[in-house]
Design an enzyme around this catalytic site. Structure first.
Site: not given
Ligand code: NDP
Length: 471
Positions: A13, A132-133, A186, A189-190, A193, A291
């Site tokens: 959690l 994602s999000g 994913k 996607h990153n 991004e 980076r």
């Protein structure tokens, strides 16, 4: 085993797990939750308001498993890596062979492939899904890229499509293929991004360092661009980031943020995997490298002290806002084109379904790279999934207009020493992709000269060697 009442279970959690659990409960499902630190579970339920009635808190893993209706499905949202393996090892003896563990963290797809094989041998079933999000997406609708068998996807699709973001009513949750396919998508996607963020940061750098503009001038520009072809989540938040004031100093918050950027590895994985696949994604690689270089603060400071800062692009030498906007449009199309090229290569290499138009569709809402362009990309990929996006007529129209502006920005930046590595890499890729006869004939000549590697003649005759002149 006791028969529980929960439709699904969730472990972890933290930021993502708490948000996704609340989302699942809000959509009407009963969810059993467990967290390593039990006080987190208690606080979560205490703060869940009306959703608490659909959340079953548990304080042992056995209690979690017992609280779920069989066949059980448990989502893991814990840090990627060995912790996922530890959780699976702890769950395995508690779960039945037809139960299902779903890793929804940012796993390396190779790990997901390995866990899928282990699960087939030892049970229970296993799926890896990319989510994602960020926290906001997990709470109100993420973009979901699922890997796993058709049967396992069918089992959990009702929950995952219910919680996913929606674009014009279509859920942004798609089954990408078996094993690590979801986590692979994913990762790409990153990677996109990373490149998209880096290109935006480079345009910010041209405005700040090349044109002396402050955050207060830059914010409205991005806000304006967000109303046009660049309309996207990343441009929207860039405007907000630039507009925010630091309550401590009253300065733009951007100006008090240290210029070293972190990464959790997904961009790096994409760059490494692209090399394994033999596909060129230089804009993504440049963003990962940027980076890394951002962390070399002391070296950069010493470099500026020695060589001096980049001069300002004064007067007529400075690009107009329209030129900068077009440069960013070109850069954005090129970094998506590279990402989709990588997906197309993986589709062949791994024999995964990877439905490219659906991947563009699943990214239209909920995820960090959501952008107005993705709808047109979905259309272009549906017309011809094998065609590179820069060759699709819609994007060729954009690029004809926008690439000259990208060229202008990259050239000005290079002449003046402003770093624009991802924009430059995007442009260099474009120029290679529009050069019918590359210079690799020279590479082949050199290889044959020093290593007798052989070459193919332009008439198709293979296994040729040169009568090289050796002085
Ligand atoms: P957090 O750090 O917020 O939460 C981590 C959770 O994992 C906590 O519940 C923590 O429990 C639990 N945990 C940590 N170590 C262990 C352990 N050794 N054994 C059991 N449980 C453990 O992480 P996030 O929610 O941000 O990320 C979870 C996953 O989702 C990661 O894979 C991440 O890469 C991915 N992800 C994150 C996104 C984001 O925007 N944050 C976006 C998309 C994916 P405890 O409370 O006891 O510490």
């Amino acid at each position: 085993m006791t028969t529980g009442t929960a439709d699904i279970g969730l472990i972890g959690l933290g930021t993502m797990g708490a948000a996704l659990s609340a989302n699942i409960a809000e959509k009407g499902f009963r969810i059993a939750v467990w967290n390593r630190s039990p006080e987190v579970t208690r606080d979560f339920v205490a703060n869940a308001g009306p959703l608490a009635g659909r959340i079953v808190p548990t304080e042992t893993l056995a209690g979690l498993v017992a609280a779920i209706k069989p066949p059980r499905a448990v989502i893991l949202l814990v840090p990627a890596g060995p912790i996922v393996d530890q959780q699976i090892a702890l769950l395995r003896p508690l779960m039945a062979a037809d139960d299902l563990i779903i890793d929804a963290g940012n796993a390396d797809f190779h790990d997901t492939d390995r866990r899928t094989v282990e699960a087939a041998a030892q049970g229970p079933h296993f799926m890896g899904i990319g989510v994602s999000g960020g926290e906001e997406g997990a709470r109100h609708g993420p973009s979901i890229m699922a890997g796993g068998t058709d049967g396992d996807w069918a089992r959990v699709a009702p929950v995952l499509t219910a919680v996913a973001a929606r674009y014009d009513g279509t859920p942004c949750a798609v089954h990408m293929g078996p094993g690590g396919a979801g986590h692979f998508v994913k990762a790409v996607h990153n990677g996109i991004e990373y490149a998209d963020m880096q290109m935006i940061a480079e345009i910010y750098g041209v405005l700040r360092d090349g044109m002396g503009q402050g955050a207060a001038q830059i914010a409205p520009l991005f806000r304006h661009w967000n109303e046009g072809a660049l309309h996207s989540y990343l441009i929207e938040i860039t405007a907000e980031v630039a507009a925010t004031i630091d309550p401590e100093t009253g300065l733009p918050l951007l100006d008090v943020i240290r210029d070293t950027a972190g990464q959790k590895g997904t961009g790096r994985w994409t760059a490494i995997e692209a090399q394994h696949l033999g596909v060129a994604v230089p804009a993504i690689e440049a963003a990962v490298a940027a980076r890394n270089l951002s962390a070399a603060l002391a070296d950069r400071q010493a470099g500026e002290a020695l060589y001096g800062p980049a001069p300002q692009l004064l007067g007529a030498g400075a690009p107009t806002p329209d030129v900068l906007e077009q440069a960013l449009i070109a850069g954005k199309i090129l970094c998506y084109a590279q990402g989709f090229d990588m997906l197309a290569r993986a589709r062949q290499q791994f024999s995964w379904p990877l439905p490219l138009p659906d991947i563009a569709r699943v990214w239209r809402a909920g995820c960090i790279i959501r952008s107005a362009m993705l709808n047109d990309m979905a259309t272009a990929l549906a017309e011809d999934p094998a065609r590179n996006l820069m060759l699709a007529p819609h994007f060729a129209d954009h690029l004809m207009r926008a690439v000259p502006c990208l060229r202008q920005v990259v050239a000005l930046a290079a002449l003046n020493g402003l770093p624009v590595p991802a924009l430059s890499a995007g442009l260099a890729w474009f120029d290679q992709m529009r050069t019918a006869r590359s210079t690799a004939n020279m590479i082949q000549g050199q290889r044959d000269f020093f290593g007798a590697h052989g070459f193919e003649r332009v008439d198709g005759t293979t296994g040729q060697h040169g009568p090289w002149v050796r002085d």
